[in-house]
Write a protein that holds these residues in place. Structure first.
Motif, mmCIF file in Angstrom:
data_model
loop_
_atom_site.group_PDB
_atom_site.id
_atom_site.type_symbol
_atom_site.label_atom_id
_atom_site.label_comp_id
_atom_site.label_asym_id
_atom_site.label_seq_id
_atom_site.Cartn_x
_atom_site.Cartn_y
_atom_site.Cartn_z
ATOM 1 N N ASP A 1 0.835 -1.198 0.000
ATOM 2 C CA ASP A 1 0.000 0.000 0.000
ATOM 3 C C ASP A 1 0.873 1.253 0.000
ATOM 4 O OD1 ASP A 1 -2.490 1.424 0.087
ATOM 5 O OD2 ASP A 1 -2.170 1.742 2.238
ATOM 6 N N GLN B 1 -0.259 10.005 -3.015
ATOM 7 C CA GLN B 1 -1.166 9.960 -1.866
ATOM 8 C C GLN B 1 -0.474 9.558 -0.569
ATOM 9 O OE1 GLN B 1 -4.393 10.991 -2.133
ATOM 10 N NE2 GLN B 1 -3.698 11.595 -4.164
ATOM 11 N N LYS C 1 2.164 1.946 -3.496
ATOM 12 C CA LYS C 1 1.069 2.491 -4.311
ATOM 13 C C LYS C 1 0.866 3.980 -4.012
ATOM 14 C CE LYS C 1 -3.903 2.018 -4.956
ATOM 15 N NZ LYS C 1 -5.102 1.359 -4.439
ATOM 16 N N LYS C 2 0.826 4.320 -2.730
ATOM 17 C CA LYS C 2 0.590 5.714 -2.347
ATOM 18 C C LYS C 2 1.777 6.621 -2.705
ATOM 19 C CE LYS C 2 -2.994 5.270 1.166
ATOM 20 N NZ LYS C 2 -3.653 4.125 0.619
ATOM 21 N N PHE D 1 -1.229 7.703 3.974
ATOM 22 C CA PHE D 1 -0.741 6.439 4.512
ATOM 23 C C PHE D 1 -0.741 6.489 6.036
ATOM 24 C CE2 PHE D 1 2.465 3.352 5.813
ATOM 25 C CZ PHE D 1 2.026 2.238 5.109
#
Length: 125
Positions: free
Chosen positions: A63, A72, A66-67, A76
């Motif tokens: 994750d 983004q 990805k962020k 997190f």
């Protein structure tokens, strides 16, 4: 396998204790490869953005990646980014780190200080 180690940071007059998976000093928003680690970082404001991500597991690491690459990172869980011009770090034991992408071992204390407007850059050539 990488195992984060506890450290203590003094930034300006704030004291923090962390066990970061990632600790980054950034003066621009992105790492190489277009990963956004410090949204809103300004290269000439006289501050470093000190960004941390806590120790995480494998699924959280996916994750995180990805962020990082979709801009983004601020969403997190556990991500923090603070601005400072004077940082002191005290670590425990030997630490594996990267400086500008180069790996090495560090032990002891590190001081980081911004020397605002001390480098002149010629442009428009």
């Amino acid at each position: 396998r990488f195992k984060p180690r506890p450290l203590r940071m003094k930034m300006d007059n704030n004291l923090l204790s962390e066990t970061p998976f990632i600790l980054t000093f950034a003066n621009v928003e992105r790492y190489g490869g277009q990963a956004v680690i410090a949204p809103g970082a300004i290269p000439d404001d006289g501050f470093l953005d000190v960004c941390t991500v806590p120790e995480i597991g494998l699924l959280d690491a996916l994750d995180l990646v990805k962020k990082l690459f979709n801009g983004q990172i601020a969403a997190f869980k556990g991500y923090r980014c603070m601005r400072s011009s004077n940082i002191e770090i005290a670590g425990e034991g030997m630490n594996a780190i990267h400086a500008d992408g180069e790996p090495f071992q560090w032990q002891g204390n590190i001081s980081v200080k911004v020397l605002h407007k001390s480098l002149r850059v010629l442009t428009g050539c």
